[in-house]
Motif scaffolding. Structure first.
Motif, short mmCIF file in Angstrom:
data_model
loop_
_atom_site.label_atom_id
_atom_site.label_comp_id
_atom_site.label_asym_id
_atom_site.label_seq_id
_atom_site.Cartn_x
_atom_site.Cartn_y
_atom_site.Cartn_z
N ALA A 145 33.23 -11.35 21.82
CA ALA A 145 32.17 -10.38 22.07
C ALA A 145 30.82 -11.08 21.99
O ALA A 145 30.05 -10.91 21.03
N VAL A 146 30.50 -11.88 23.01
CA VAL A 146 29.28 -12.69 23.00
C VAL A 146 28.56 -12.69 24.35
O VAL A 146 27.66 -13.49 24.56
N VAL A 147 28.95 -11.81 25.26
CA VAL A 147 28.35 -11.81 26.60
C VAL A 147 26.85 -11.57 26.54
O VAL A 147 26.09 -12.14 27.32
N ALA A 148 26.40 -10.75 25.60
CA ALA A 148 24.97 -10.45 25.50
C ALA A 148 24.23 -11.47 24.64
O ALA A 148 23.06 -11.77 24.90
N SER A 149 24.88 -12.01 23.61
CA SER A 149 24.19 -12.86 22.64
C SER A 149 24.34 -14.35 22.89
O SER A 149 23.67 -15.16 22.23
N SER A 150 25.21 -14.77 23.79
CA SER A 150 25.42 -16.20 24.04
C SER A 150 24.12 -16.86 24.48
O SER A 150 23.47 -16.41 25.44
N LYS A 171 16.72 -9.46 26.96
CA LYS A 171 16.41 -9.50 25.52
C LYS A 171 15.07 -8.82 25.29
O LYS A 171 14.08 -9.16 25.94
N ARG A 172 15.07 -7.86 24.38
CA ARG A 172 13.84 -7.18 24.01
C ARG A 172 13.87 -6.93 22.50
O ARG A 172 14.68 -6.13 22.02
N GLY A 173 13.06 -7.66 21.77
CA GLY A 173 13.05 -7.54 20.33
C GLY A 173 14.38 -8.00 19.74
O GLY A 173 14.87 -9.10 20.03
N ASP A 174 15.00 -7.14 18.94
CA ASP A 174 16.28 -7.46 18.33
C ASP A 174 17.47 -7.04 19.17
O ASP A 174 18.62 -7.25 18.77
N TRP A 175 17.21 -6.45 20.33
CA TRP A 175 18.29 -5.97 21.19
C TRP A 175 18.55 -6.94 22.33
O TRP A 175 17.63 -7.56 22.87
N GLN A 176 19.83 -7.07 22.69
CA GLN A 176 20.22 -7.93 23.80
C GLN A 176 21.29 -7.22 24.64
O GLN A 176 22.20 -6.59 24.07
N VAL A 177 21.17 -7.35 25.94
CA VAL A 177 22.13 -6.75 26.86
C VAL A 177 22.67 -7.85 27.77
O VAL A 177 21.90 -8.71 28.23
N GLY A 178 23.95 -7.83 28.03
CA GLY A 178 24.56 -8.84 28.91
C GLY A 178 25.47 -8.23 29.94
O GLY A 178 26.10 -7.18 29.70
N PRO A 192 38.36 -9.68 40.70
CA PRO A 192 37.14 -9.70 39.88
C PRO A 192 37.33 -9.01 38.55
O PRO A 192 38.16 -8.11 38.38
N LYS A 193 36.52 -9.42 37.59
CA LYS A 193 36.47 -8.81 36.26
C LYS A 193 35.01 -8.63 35.86
O LYS A 193 34.18 -9.49 36.19
N LEU A 194 34.73 -7.54 35.17
CA LEU A 194 33.37 -7.27 34.70
C LEU A 194 33.35 -7.23 33.18
O LEU A 194 34.29 -6.73 32.55
N GLN A 195 32.27 -7.73 32.60
CA GLN A 195 32.06 -7.65 31.15
C GLN A 195 30.64 -7.16 30.89
O GLN A 195 29.67 -7.71 31.43
N LEU A 196 30.54 -6.13 30.08
CA LEU A 196 29.25 -5.57 29.68
C LEU A 196 29.11 -5.74 28.17
O LEU A 196 30.06 -5.49 27.43
N GLY A 197 27.95 -6.15 27.71
CA GLY A 197 27.76 -6.38 26.29
C GLY A 197 26.43 -5.84 25.78
O GLY A 197 25.42 -5.87 26.49
N LEU A 198 26.45 -5.34 24.54
CA LEU A 198 25.24 -4.87 23.87
C LEU A 198 25.23 -5.45 22.46
O LEU A 198 26.20 -5.28 21.71
N ALA A 199 24.15 -6.15 22.10
CA ALA A 199 24.08 -6.80 20.79
C ALA A 199 22.79 -6.43 20.08
O ALA A 199 21.76 -6.13 20.72
N ARG A 200 22.85 -6.46 18.77
CA ARG A 200 21.67 -6.18 17.94
C ARG A 200 21.66 -7.16 16.78
O ARG A 200 22.69 -7.41 16.16
N THR A 201 20.48 -7.70 16.48
CA THR A 201 20.30 -8.63 15.36
C THR A 201 19.53 -7.95 14.24
O THR A 201 18.49 -7.34 14.48
N PHE A 202 20.06 -8.06 13.02
CA PHE A 202 19.42 -7.50 11.84
C PHE A 202 19.04 -8.66 10.91
O PHE A 202 19.88 -9.49 10.57
N THR A 203 17.80 -8.69 10.49
CA THR A 203 17.32 -9.74 9.60
C THR A 203 16.95 -9.14 8.24
O THR A 203 16.19 -8.17 8.17
N PHE A 204 17.52 -9.74 7.16
CA PHE A 204 17.27 -9.26 5.81
C PHE A 204 16.64 -10.38 4.99
O PHE A 204 17.24 -11.45 4.82
#
Length: 356
Positions: A43-48, A182-189, A232-244
């Motif tokens: 699960a890295v299509v958005a964050s790679s 990529k917008r802020g902490d959100w990423q879409v792939g 063909p194959k499709l992959q959709l990804g949504l990622a969020r980064t949280f910093t503590f």
């Protein structure tokens, strides 16, 4: 960008409807690369965002800062099959990047006993030989930042080479395209594999094939198909980064993997099938990484006719120091209870550390 995405979706749908043969082809390209990604159930299509984007999503190459090298080795099916991968990528300028990768998935030293018994019916063990079956993939990648802030796009050109001893070999060609935002902490792939379908054309030694097939009585002697088509194959990804507290970072991603054919995926129809993948990565001061994921959710029919949902769990750890990352993943390529677990190791190197 909207028109480009619409064009890709239309193109993929058109080819998926037009091609119906060979539901499964070049499946070795679906195993995945990089122990860090495998630990997150792919699960890295958005964050790679490193050299391994040449496989996961070429658009991610634009987020690299320097040249990078990646190497991986893993064994599957009780060490019978060997999977080796290497990749290199580098920025071309401030807005574009280039990458190259090679994959070899093989079973080596297979005993060939078709000549064990001579024409007189005598057994001669000196007539036993060995051969290998190997699948190769060579990928050339290009990525570029779009004029719209946060967007990037990329494409792969793939050359597939498959060899079965002296009996048969094939060549195949295909293309992938990817997008990231990529917008802020959100990423879409978005990743579309084999968008024009990938064709493998086989060359078969008929004499060698007849020797092999003739060694087994009462079996079909017809030659196998000489053309394979990878849909063909499709992959959709949504990622969020949280910093503590600056030092602790958690990345969570959910992907949806779609194929234009009916399968055992938990979402399945005659036109399209889909299965989700979930991945988590925790990092401490960009030094220590802990990963977990679940994917490949399948509906498996039991002997009593009922359906049972299975999935593929993965875990992993990693260490990074001065641009060198060493990652490990424990992965189950089948389901959670029956398949053998595999140990996967990979190394990523930021080549700029050697120029300082």
């Amino acid at each position: 960008m909207k028109n480009f995405l619409y064009f890709i979706l239309v193109l993929v749908s058109a080819f998926a409807k037009a091609q119906t043969s060979r539901a499964y082809s070049n499946e070795f390209l679906n195993i995945g690369v990089d122990a860090a990604a495998l630990g997150m159930s792919n699960a890295v299509v958005a964050s790679s965002d490193n050299v391994n984007s040449v496989y996961w999503n070429p658009a991610g190459l634009t987020r690299m800062q320097d040249q990078e090298l990646s190497l991986m080795h893993s064994s599957y099916f009780a060490n019978i099959a060997q999977f080796n991968y290497g990749a290199y990528a580098m920025p071309i300028d401030d807005v574009s990047s280039f990458g190259f990768s090679v994959i070899r998935f093989s079973v080596d030293d297979i005993l060939n006993t078709t000549q064990l018994i001579d024409d007189q019916g005598n057994i001669n063990y000196d007539r036993i030989s060995t051969f290998s079956t190997a699948d190769w993939a060579f990928t050339f990648s290009y990525a570029r930042e779009a004029k719209l802030d946060g967007f990037s796009y990329g494409a792969n050109a793939k050359v597939i080479r498959r060899v079965i001893g002296d009996f048969a070999n094939s060549w195949g060609f295909g293309f992938d395209v990817g997008l990231q935002f990529k917008r802020g902490d959100w990423q879409v792939g978005f990743m579309a594999r084999d968008i024009t379908t990938t064709y493998n054309t086989w060359s078969i030694d008929e004499e060698q094939f007849e020797q092999v097939s003739g060694a087994v009585e009462n079996q079909n002697q017809d030659l196998p198909e000489t053309t394979e088509i990878t849909l063909p194959k499709l992959q959709l990804g949504l990622a969020r980064t949280f910093t503590f507290h600056y030092d602790h970072v958690l990345t969570a991603e959910v992907d949806l993997n779609m194929r234009f054919i009916q399968t055992n995926d938990i979402i399945s129809s005659s036109a399209v099938s889909a299965t989700p993948a979930l991945g988590l990565e925790y990092s401490f001061i960009d030094l220590v990484f802990v990963r977990a994921g679940a994917g490949n959710f399948q509906n498996i029919q039991q002997l009593d006719g009922s359906d049972n949902t299975t999935f593929q769990p993965n875990i992993g750890i990693g260490f990074k120091y001065k641009g060198i990352s060493v990652d490990y993943a424990l992965t189950d390529i089948g389901d959670s209870s029956e398949a053998l677990y595999s140990n996967v190791f990979s190394v990523n190197i930021d080549l700029s550390v050697f120029s300082k």
